[in-house]
Design a protein around this motif. Sequence first.
Motif, mmCIF file in Angstrom:
data_model
loop_
_atom_site.group_PDB
_atom_site.id
_atom_site.type_symbol
_atom_site.label_atom_id
_atom_site.label_comp_id
_atom_site.label_asym_id
_atom_site.label_seq_id
_atom_site.Cartn_x
_atom_site.Cartn_y
_atom_site.Cartn_z
ATOM 1 N N MET B 31 0.834 -1.202 0.000
ATOM 2 C CA MET B 31 0.000 0.000 0.000
ATOM 3 C C MET B 31 0.868 1.252 0.000
ATOM 4 O O MET B 31 0.575 2.240 -0.684
ATOM 5 C CB MET B 31 -0.931 0.001 1.231
ATOM 6 N N MET B 32 1.967 1.205 0.768
ATOM 7 C CA MET B 32 2.884 2.347 0.814
ATOM 8 C C MET B 32 3.566 2.525 -0.536
ATOM 9 O O MET B 32 3.766 3.651 -0.997
ATOM 10 C CB MET B 32 3.948 2.133 1.889
ATOM 11 N N LEU B 33 3.922 1.378 -1.138
ATOM 12 C CA LEU B 33 4.566 1.452 -2.450
ATOM 13 C C LEU B 33 3.631 2.121 -3.443
ATOM 14 O O LEU B 33 4.029 2.998 -4.211
ATOM 15 C CB LEU B 33 4.924 0.035 -2.919
ATOM 16 N N LEU B 69 13.209 12.814 -3.677
ATOM 17 C CA LEU B 69 14.191 12.197 -2.784
ATOM 18 C C LEU B 69 15.610 12.553 -3.213
ATOM 19 O O LEU B 69 16.495 12.768 -2.391
ATOM 20 C CB LEU B 69 13.989 10.683 -2.780
ATOM 21 N N PHE B 70 15.792 12.575 -4.563
ATOM 22 C CA PHE B 70 17.150 12.772 -5.075
ATOM 23 C C PHE B 70 17.425 14.218 -5.460
ATOM 24 O O PHE B 70 18.547 14.567 -5.820
ATOM 25 C CB PHE B 70 17.385 11.870 -6.294
ATOM 26 N N GLU B 71 16.365 15.092 -5.438
ATOM 27 C CA GLU B 71 16.557 16.465 -5.887
ATOM 28 C C GLU B 71 17.469 17.255 -4.965
ATOM 29 O O GLU B 71 18.284 18.045 -5.402
ATOM 30 C CB GLU B 71 15.200 17.172 -6.022
ATOM 31 N N ILE B 256 10.186 11.370 8.576
ATOM 32 C CA ILE B 256 9.067 10.536 8.146
ATOM 33 C C ILE B 256 7.820 10.880 8.949
ATOM 34 O O ILE B 256 6.734 11.072 8.397
ATOM 35 C CB ILE B 256 9.431 9.045 8.304
ATOM 36 N N LYS B 257 8.023 10.988 10.259
ATOM 37 C CA LYS B 257 6.886 11.331 11.113
ATOM 38 C C LYS B 257 6.321 12.700 10.703
ATOM 39 O O LYS B 257 5.110 12.893 10.617
ATOM 40 C CB LYS B 257 7.350 11.368 12.566
ATOM 41 N N GLN B 258 7.249 13.614 10.393
ATOM 42 C CA GLN B 258 6.837 14.964 9.980
ATOM 43 C C GLN B 258 5.980 14.912 8.713
ATOM 44 O O GLN B 258 4.958 15.572 8.617
ATOM 45 C CB GLN B 258 8.100 15.762 9.682
ATOM 46 N N GLN B 259 6.403 14.097 7.743
ATOM 47 C CA GLN B 259 5.669 14.008 6.485
ATOM 48 C C GLN B 259 4.249 13.499 6.723
ATOM 49 O O GLN B 259 3.296 14.005 6.135
ATOM 50 C CB GLN B 259 6.376 13.058 5.506
ATOM 51 N N PHE B 260 4.121 12.514 7.579
ATOM 52 C CA PHE B 260 2.796 11.930 7.784
ATOM 53 C C PHE B 260 1.917 12.794 8.675
ATOM 54 O O PHE B 260 0.736 12.906 8.452
ATOM 55 C CB PHE B 260 2.929 10.523 8.396
ATOM 56 N N VAL B 261 2.537 13.407 9.713
ATOM 57 C CA VAL B 261 1.729 14.097 10.710
ATOM 58 C C VAL B 261 1.622 15.589 10.425
ATOM 59 O O VAL B 261 0.534 16.115 10.213
ATOM 60 C CB VAL B 261 2.300 13.864 12.123
ATOM 61 N N GLU B 262 2.753 16.281 10.346
ATOM 62 C CA GLU B 262 2.699 17.736 10.230
ATOM 63 C C GLU B 262 2.493 18.204 8.793
ATOM 64 O O GLU B 262 1.599 18.964 8.502
ATOM 65 C CB GLU B 262 3.966 18.374 10.825
ATOM 66 N N VAL B 271 7.686 7.226 0.481
ATOM 67 C CA VAL B 271 8.971 7.050 -0.194
ATOM 68 C C VAL B 271 10.079 6.876 0.847
ATOM 69 O O VAL B 271 10.850 5.918 0.797
ATOM 70 C CB VAL B 271 9.285 8.259 -1.098
ATOM 71 N N LEU B 272 10.106 7.778 1.821
ATOM 72 C CA LEU B 272 11.158 7.723 2.837
ATOM 73 C C LEU B 272 11.059 6.438 3.657
ATOM 74 O O LEU B 272 12.060 5.780 3.949
ATOM 75 C CB LEU B 272 11.063 8.941 3.759
ATOM 76 N N SER B 273 9.824 6.055 4.018
ATOM 77 C CA SER B 273 9.632 4.830 4.788
ATOM 78 C C SER B 273 10.133 3.611 4.020
ATOM 79 O O SER B 273 10.771 2.722 4.589
ATOM 80 C CB SER B 273 8.148 4.615 5.105
ATOM 81 N N LEU B 274 9.792 3.585 2.723
ATOM 82 C CA LEU B 274 10.184 2.424 1.909
ATOM 83 C C LEU B 274 11.701 2.312 1.816
ATOM 84 O O LEU B 274 12.258 1.216 1.897
ATOM 85 C CB LEU B 274 9.576 2.535 0.508
ATOM 86 N N VAL B 275 12.362 3.459 1.651
ATOM 87 C CA VAL B 275 13.827 3.436 1.569
ATOM 88 C C VAL B 275 14.397 2.887 2.867
ATOM 89 O O VAL B 275 15.272 2.011 2.872
ATOM 90 C CB VAL B 275 14.384 4.848 1.289
#
Lengths: 360, 301
Positions: B31-33, B69-71, B256-262, B271-275
């Motif tokens: 699902m994350m993918l 991610l790579f930018e 990662i927490k920031q992306q999901f929560v804030e 993306v970050l979690s998968l890496v």
Amino acid sequence: MLEIIDVSRRFGDFVALDKVSLNIQAGEFFTLLGPSGCGKTTLLRLIAGFDQVDEGEILLDGKPLTALNPEQRPIHTVFQSYALFPHMTVAENIAFPLRMTKIAKPVIDLMVREILEDVRLPDKAKHYPDELSGGQKQRIAIARALVNRPRLLLLDEPLSALDAKLREQMQIELINLQKEIGITFVYVTHDQGEALALSHRIAVMNKGEISQIDEPSVLYSCPDNRFVADFIGQCNLLDATVVSVAEKQLRISIAGLGELDVCANPEIDFAVGDTCALTLRPEKIRLAAQLDITDDEVLFSGKVHDMLYLGDVTVYIIELANGVLIEAMLANDAPGRTRLFDTGDAVQIAWHTDAGHLVA
Amino acid sequence: MPNRAERLSRILLSLPPGLYLLLLFAVPSLMMLFASFRFSGEYGGLAPWYYIEDGQFTLDLTLENWQRLFESDIYLGLLLKSLAYALATTLICVIMAYPLALMIARSKKRHRDLLLLLVILPFWSNFLVRIYAWMIIFSPQGALTAALNAVTSSLGLEPITLMFSGTAVITCLVYVHLPFMILPLYANLEKHDHRLLDAAQDLGANRFQCFWLITWPLSLPGIYAGAVLVFIPSLGIFAIPDLLGGTNGIMIGNVIKQQFVESRDWPFGSVLSLVLTAITLVLVLLAAKLGSPAGENNGKK
């Protein structure tokens, strides 16, 4: 070559070794034999350096060993559990003592290959210990301990984990290996058969003391005392009192059997009235339904009380008059018959005055 | 060849853990993918992955999140920094745990239980409470900082702060994870056959050689097991850097927490979690390969 002088070792109140002295010659296959707890393993650990003497001195080639750590002594041990390093191959295991010295790698490889030939496992170099059988592990453990030619090899019940057949085969290999390599072996065992088969000399130990040191045949036929007589092989021990003393012969009285003649023990001067014990090996007793005897034999009648069928021989326990029990042994050599007597059969036994050996 | 009953019981036995992994690991990861290729919704969450315009079905997916991610160097840099923190934590844990585990393993049997109890004693209080305790220790008004600064000022140096730094984060990471290194290491060392050391010494090895050639290589499986238990949670942790790290000590878990929560940017968070998950999986597989006991590993006939 190895001198043990008045060595004592105590653990709390328990005296493991009490003023033990012995001398081991270069090139000898020497065995420490005794029941468990007799101090033989303690003595071995003292020689190896894993334990310290409380009193006494251990000299190797005249130099004291006591101040040296185990790794500084030119002595290696073969452990009962083999103690092969599980994370190293056979070759690495054998190379271990060589790596502890400053020997060049190619020389090490050569020595490892050579000793693997000696123990007849040249194709196992790259295997790990847990891929080997018990007998193979044992040979590798011996190879590892021998590879850098120690002055002395200590073997702590090395064959006790093997089954009987393999043990016998390994015994022969050990004798040959020792003969070939010429290193002095000090062997510890509680198995008297093994000790007799392997050793040049045996020290029988009991309760922290040495009971007797002798060649196997002397130990077996002329034990110094009751303990040695009883511990080595099967033996009838008959308590007796000296009745009369002649130059080469004594007359003794055995309770229940009466008086009889025996050869004197040149080591011990018995006087009339002394207590003693006649040691009599079962195989030296003649046994038949009816016996003709010569002048220097004694004869008793009795009946078969019990018997132990062992295949090649049968051990008969003969009950004589007054309930005295004597063990006798007969080879089952009659063609077509498995054994000669049955329980309850009336039999006669006889032995030569020379057959018994008198101890104090 | 196992018979039918045996095979059946094997299947039945592996069913619960299999289902558990499938539902709570494999499915969410997939699902994350999927989410990592979607746009984020206007109010957070995910935008629909397709739209229908004029009866025409169109996929609405993107590679933007992965490109992001790579930018910039920020995310990869943070990932590397987190790896470095986790690695440092693991190494310090090995160095600190080894002597202790060895001491416990070689102490008298009746003392071992007590010593092990002392090792796990910190677990009796709450994880967050223990981190707060470190906040007090590290705080600029705290006794530790004051004492250190008394020394630095007497030497004419700048005063130092312990709070909100990488040092504070690593210190606390080590503190929290140390038991996870001690216990598997102890379990390994405790099984060692002391007769092997006797044999090594008998064959001419001194104390150092005994340790380096026998004890150390035989304890490697224990170290790998402990390293996995320390490294992986350290890599993904966010509570400790949140409370002790400030801006300097931030780790990938915080982002990662920031992306999901804030930020409510689920696709990029995915993306970050998968890496992170991928890195972790590779390292676990590596440790499992290294960690299988030497004899068994090489002893395949």
